[in-house]
Design a protein around this motif. Sequence first.
Motif, PDB file in Angstrom:
ATOM      1  N   ILE A  22       0.862  -1.194   0.006  1.00 46.87           N
ATOM      2  CA  ILE A  22       0.029  -0.205   0.211  1.00 46.87           C
ATOM      3  C   ILE A  22       0.777   1.137  -0.184  1.00 46.87           C
ATOM      4  CG2 ILE A  22      -1.542   1.238   1.444  1.00 46.87           C
ATOM      5  CD1 ILE A  22      -2.812  -1.184   2.299  1.00 46.87           C
ATOM      6  N   PHE A  23       1.738   1.216   0.817  1.00 46.60           N
ATOM      7  CA  PHE A  23       2.500   2.594   1.118  1.00 46.60           C
ATOM      8  C   PHE A  23       3.349   2.908   0.091  1.00 46.60           C
ATOM      9  CE2 PHE A  23       1.521   1.858   5.886  1.00 46.60           C
ATOM     10  CZ  PHE A  23       0.232   2.538   5.450  1.00 46.60           C
ATOM     11  N   PHE A  26       1.084   1.340  -3.829  1.00 48.26           N
ATOM     12  CA  PHE A  26      -0.363   1.654  -4.124  1.00 48.26           C
ATOM     13  C   PHE A  26      -1.082   0.744  -4.612  1.00 48.26           C
ATOM     14  CE2 PHE A  26       2.098   5.720  -4.479  1.00 48.26           C
ATOM     15  CZ  PHE A  26       1.477   6.638  -3.486  1.00 48.26           C
ATOM     16  N   PRO A 174     -10.862  12.853   2.931  1.00 48.80           N
ATOM     17  CA  PRO A 174      -9.675  13.567   2.864  1.00 48.80           C
ATOM     18  C   PRO A 174      -8.526  13.370   3.946  1.00 48.80           C
ATOM     19  CG  PRO A 174     -11.113  15.143   2.227  1.00 48.80           C
ATOM     20  CD  PRO A 174     -11.959  13.675   2.840  1.00 48.80           C
ATOM     21  N   LEU A 177      -6.912  10.113   3.741  1.00 47.91           N
ATOM     22  CA  LEU A 177      -5.771  10.051   3.027  1.00 47.91           C
ATOM     23  C   LEU A 177      -4.392  10.855   3.675  1.00 47.91           C
ATOM     24  CD1 LEU A 177      -7.575  10.938  -0.401  1.00 47.91           C
ATOM     25  CD2 LEU A 177      -6.357   8.849   0.169  1.00 47.91           C
ATOM     26  N   VAL A 178      -4.713  11.836   4.188  1.00 45.06           N
ATOM     27  CA  VAL A 178      -3.860  12.684   4.870  1.00 45.06           C
ATOM     28  C   VAL A 178      -3.066  11.661   5.881  1.00 45.06           C
ATOM     29  CG1 VAL A 178      -2.835  14.526   6.239  1.00 45.06           C
ATOM     30  CG2 VAL A 178      -4.530  14.830   4.437  1.00 45.06           C
ATOM     31  N   ALA A 180      -3.040   8.211   5.788  1.00 45.83           N
ATOM     32  CA  ALA A 180      -2.331   7.315   5.234  1.00 45.83           C
ATOM     33  C   ALA A 180      -1.092   7.692   4.574  1.00 45.83           C
ATOM     34  CB  ALA A 180      -3.181   6.761   4.076  1.00 45.83           C
ATOM     35  N   GLY A 181      -1.045   9.198   4.093  1.00 48.21           N
ATOM     36  CA  GLY A 181       0.253   9.726   3.740  1.00 48.21           C
ATOM     37  C   GLY A 181       1.282   9.693   4.737  1.00 48.21           C
ATOM     38  N   LEU A 182       0.782  10.309   6.052  1.00 50.71           N
ATOM     39  CA  LEU A 182       1.936  10.339   7.046  1.00 50.71           C
ATOM     40  C   LEU A 182       2.425   8.745   7.372  1.00 50.71           C
ATOM     41  CD1 LEU A 182       0.284  13.048   9.417  1.00 50.71           C
ATOM     42  CD2 LEU A 182       2.031  13.220   7.588  1.00 50.71           C
ATOM     43  N   ALA A 184       2.627   6.568   5.365  1.00 52.73           N
ATOM     44  CA  ALA A 184       3.505   6.027   4.125  1.00 52.73           C
ATOM     45  C   ALA A 184       4.856   6.675   4.617  1.00 52.73           C
ATOM     46  CB  ALA A 184       2.972   6.552   2.949  1.00 52.73           C
ATOM     47  N   LEU A 185       5.049   7.926   5.001  1.00 57.56           N
ATOM     48  CA  LEU A 185       6.124   8.529   5.399  1.00 57.56           C
ATOM     49  C   LEU A 185       7.130   7.795   6.536  1.00 57.56           C
ATOM     50  CD1 LEU A 185       7.361  11.318   4.707  1.00 57.56           C
ATOM     51  CD2 LEU A 185       6.402  12.404   6.550  1.00 57.56           C
ATOM     52  N   MET A 188       8.578   5.068   4.983  1.00 55.01           N
ATOM     53  CA  MET A 188       9.687   5.198   4.160  1.00 55.01           C
ATOM     54  C   MET A 188      10.965   5.101   5.008  1.00 55.01           C
ATOM     55  SD  MET A 188       9.049   8.720   1.895  1.00 55.01           S
ATOM     56  CE  MET A 188      10.683   9.090   2.000  1.00 55.01           C
TER      57      MET A 188
END
Lengths: 196, 231
Positions: A22-23, A26, A174, A177-178, A180-182, A184-185, A188
């Motif tokens: 996912i991260f 995608f 929204p 999603l934000v 999930a973005g964090l 994903a960060l 990383m």
Amino acid sequence: MMEQLTRLLSISLGAILINNFIFSQFLGCCPFLGCSNKVETAAGMGLAVVFVMGIASAICYVVNMLLVALGLGFLQTLAFILVIAALVQFVEMFLKKMVPSLYAALGIYLPLITTNCAVLGVVLLNVQEDYNFIEAVVHGITGGLGFMLAIVLFASMRERIEFSEYPESFKGFPISLVTAGLLALAFMGFSGMKIF
Amino acid sequence: MNFRKQLKEGVITNNPILVQQLGMCATMAITTSLFNGIGMGLSVLIILTACNVVVSAIRKIIPGEIRLAIFVVVIAGFVTIVDLLLQAFIPALSASLGVFIPLIVVNCIIIGRAEAFCQKNTVAASFVDGVTQGLGYTVVLVAMSVIRELLGSGRFGGGLIDLARGLTLDGTGAGIRIFPEEFGAGILTLPVGGFLTLGFLFAAMQYALKKSAEKKEKAAKKLKKEEASEA
């Protein structure tokens, strides 16, 4: 032998953490965002995905060998999606008869997996990376585990977000999603583990 | 007239990504350059339109129980055609989109439109629906890639536009530099940026839809008041 084991380990680590489905790739975002309201449902979905991805990797490996042998490589996509759809249906019937407790736990998530791009994705990646049978199955199962880890983590975060305050325009999708973005960060950070 | 209504629905009020929330995997994954964004958007537009036409043409003869399986076969057929065409004519695009071209098969937009629209509508209407929904999808992809590329690396039109050669289709165009790369927020070009950009686009869309609903409500109230005072 040792070399083979190291390779399997590196595939597993890659699929679970470094190249998390996912991260970083995608794959499987729809169920990831759709079925993550509660930790329990997320765990159920994750379990179902691990199960189907493992079996799909094994069967599609054989199907792909057949297609290549017959010179029908261009039918890959069509064959894979049909195999996955049939497989999901079959697994559903099998579990209903033989392991009703697991069937009850997975319930409605099984049919949804047919359209999960993580499953078709892992099969296509297996072909692209030229994995052998064992590697393909390991990649399938660990990819599913990575998906499960991600969706369970995400669901527990979403449960907390429910009670926090944020701008109204971000309500619902929204903010997920934000989040999930964090997440994903954070994932990383695992990219430093590419040691093999 | 009908076309304009459907166009507005596809691009704004019933946008496949921002309103129906379908097909997000590819949206976040491939929007790293304008080249990818436009390429993916147009591929989906073509496949969606073709599938819509075929599904609506055979809608009366497919049995209800196995319709999903039939849809999937139709979609997979068209995806394979587009995949092979891209490999043959625009290999650079095919290479940079990778597995996401075959993955259009499981893109919920296409099966969603087949199920929700083409089953009940004529071939012509379904064709228009395919084009307008595909455009809505492409618009969002282009917006995402422009934002991510511009803020992430200070460029516009990477892979597609080259100052020396004009439009290129081999994916090597350097794009137009708007500001130096070292001022870019490089994180936006990474996977994280996909989630964040889409999240903010969603929020902007929700804000805009809410504002326009409020405006309409106000106008309706005002109209009512005027009518009342006239009476």
